[in-house]
Design a protein around this motif. Sequence first.
Motif: not given
Length: 289
Positions: A66, A73-74, A76
């Motif tokens: 993350n 925050y992406q 993932e």
Amino acid sequence: MKILLVILSLIFLPLFTIAQETYTIDGETLKLNEDVKGEITLLWNIIDGKYHFFIKSDVNTKELKNTKIDNKYQEEYKATLGSFTYYLVDYYNVNLTLPSLREFFNNYNKKVDPNYIVEEPKSKLETNLLLHGGITNHPFVVNPENASNPIFGVEVEFYSKTKLPNHALFFGISHALSSNKLDFSKTQLDLGYRYRFINKENFNIYTNLIVGSYSYSKEFTIYEEDETIIEDEISGGSLDAPFSIGIGADIKLSEFSFLTLSYQEIFAIFLKNKDNFPTHFNIGYKINL
């Protein structure tokens, strides 16, 4: 203090154990805790002071990431969870925390394996170290001017995040300095119990109960006798079970550190207040060991 930690670890080790194995992931060798085991297995550990989570299947193991880019925050890890589970269970509302991931892993394993049994989470003994300082008017000591003296100390706390996470035991040592207004100093060892009645991810609020304590104090008194000024020192140690009550709060600063605020010695069951309103405030810095 190190000897105390070793002794307590030996005492509690049979009660708080968790399986830990070595894995090689992306060319890096890591020791990870196995938390949920099934068609997908949840692995985790604290690495460089931060929690790292991993998902393992029969053919692959991958970290749940993350990353933060431009303060956003992406997430993932959500795509990783979806790809490992063929999008059969909701992954979009999963948080990157141990309880939320544990629920997700269990839900998927139950869905694909009718014989899957949700096991009670294994527990690990956690340890916190607190350095603190503040002021106290020694509410259980005769203090005619209601003076407050500096106090500082160290505390070690033991608890489990998975079993009884709201409860903790702690051992502390503190020393209160003397002053011109109150020429009284005290060094005290405490054994206590802590209950977190509010326990959130970013903060918690709790009550403290000092069950037993050993204190060594020193007090100077000055009086006149036969026109002579006499300074007398009274010192000694005592072992007590005061059952004194306090409250406190931990505010999260990082993955492994907290700002701690506390108000101690509000009252005690087996000690009498000496007619001064309790003034015992501390501020400290707590870290996960």
